[in-house]
Design an enzyme around this catalytic site. Structure first.
Site, PDB file in Angstrom:
ATOM      1  N   LYS A  14       0.718  -1.131   0.048  1.00 46.47           N
ATOM      2  CA  LYS A  14      -0.159  -0.097  -0.223  1.00 46.47           C
ATOM      3  C   LYS A  14       0.868   1.291  -0.110  1.00 46.47           C
ATOM      4  CE  LYS A  14      -2.284  -1.131   4.069  1.00 46.47           C
ATOM      5  NZ  LYS A  14      -1.775  -2.432   4.175  1.00 46.47           N
ATOM      6  N   ARG A  89      -9.230   0.750   9.438  1.00 40.90           N
ATOM      7  CA  ARG A  89      -8.883  -0.489   9.840  1.00 40.90           C
ATOM      8  C   ARG A  89     -10.191  -1.354  10.524  1.00 40.90           C
ATOM      9  NH1 ARG A  89      -3.123   0.184   9.417  1.00 40.90           N
ATOM     10  NH2 ARG A  89      -1.998  -1.870   9.609  1.00 40.90           N
ATOM     11  N   ARG A 128      11.472  -6.717   4.551  1.00 42.52           N
ATOM     12  CA  ARG A 128      11.336  -5.401   4.690  1.00 42.52           C
ATOM     13  C   ARG A 128      11.802  -4.915   6.128  1.00 42.52           C
ATOM     14  NH1 ARG A 128       5.541  -2.462   4.449  1.00 42.52           N
ATOM     15  NH2 ARG A 128       5.360  -2.999   6.505  1.00 42.52           N
ATOM     16  N   ARG A 134      11.775  -1.304  11.237  1.00 45.02           N
ATOM     17  CA  ARG A 134      10.405  -1.245  11.858  1.00 45.02           C
ATOM     18  C   ARG A 134      10.519  -2.571  12.630  1.00 45.02           C
ATOM     19  NH1 ARG A 134       5.156  -0.205   8.290  1.00 45.02           N
ATOM     20  NH2 ARG A 134       4.291  -1.401   9.931  1.00 45.02           N
ATOM     21  N   ARG A 146      -0.394  -8.942  13.715  1.00 45.40           N
ATOM     22  CA  ARG A 146      -0.869  -7.947  12.728  1.00 45.40           C
ATOM     23  C   ARG A 146      -1.627  -8.828  11.964  1.00 45.40           C
ATOM     24  NH1 ARG A 146       4.518  -5.774  10.750  1.00 45.40           N
ATOM     25  NH2 ARG A 146       3.257  -4.387   9.428  1.00 45.40           N
TER      26      ARG A 146
END
Ligand code: AMP
Length: 190
Positions: A14, A89, A128, A134, A146
């Site tokens: 996204k 969300r 990532r 992160r 998540r």
């Protein structure tokens, strides 16, 4: 005004796609995750609150998130439109967004969803995590949480926008450019 919800599970792409599409369509990109991370970096009260949830891969409470989102929209009163990334969300967030936009005589033109199988997503997130800094991308347990949050609270938003006739699914597997082109075909129609 063109207001688009760019939707999809964690790691769907996204953020990458929103960065490209905002230029093409002259839209403001609001990523609630990025706004939270900015607040954490700057050690604001909002950042301290959000960090507790984000570190575990839990959703930040609706009221906090909705107020923050509204403030971000208000900061860009002259915008041509928005790409909402990572928001809504939950169903409450989706309802709050509809009410808020209606007050502004605007609406969501479409939810455009990147559809990617879950095993590929975990792989992408761990990759990532090597460079993103992160912490929620480096721990497989947090990643799984998540997804659990996504599957139990967020995935139902497909039905919410489908009921409005506003859901557009896009295949999110392929090169960045291929996916941008698929998304642009939908954006052009909205
Ligand atoms: P993201 O950058 O979109 O992957 O979001 C990272 C984290 O920020 C999520 O795991 C949540 O803890 C928090 N977050 C971002 N957007 C929202 C939202 N709309 N509602 C609740 N929590 C959010």
């Amino acid at each position: 005004m063109k207001n688009i919800v760019l939707f999809g599970p964690p790691g769907a792409g996204k953020g990458t796609q929103a960065t490209l599409l905002k230029e093409k369509y002259n839209l403001i990109h609001i990523s609630t995750g990025d706004v939270f991370r900015f607040n954490i970096k700057n050690e604001t009260e909002l950042g301290l609150l959000a960090k507790k949830y984000m570190d575990e891969g839990d959703l930040v409470p609706d009221e906090v998130t909705i107020n923050m989102l509204k403030a971000e929209v208000e900061k860009n009163a002259d915008a041509n439109g928005f790409i909402f990334d990572g928001f809504p969300r939950t169903e409450s967030q989706a309802e709050a967004l509809d009410v808020f936009l209606t007050e502004k005589e605007a609406q969501i033109n479409g939810m455009v969803a990147l559809e990617v199988p879950e095993d590929l997503l975990v792989e992408r997130l761990l990759e990532r995590g090597k460079t993103s800094g992160r912490t929620d991308d480096t721990d497989e347990g947090k990643i799984r949480n998540r997804f659990n949050e996504y599957n139990t609270k967020t995935a139902i938003l497909k039905d919410y926008y489908q009921a409005q006739g506003n859901y557009y699914g896009v295949n999110g597997v392929g090169s960045i450019e291929e996916i941008t082109n698929r998304l642009a075909e939908v954006f052009d129609k909205l």
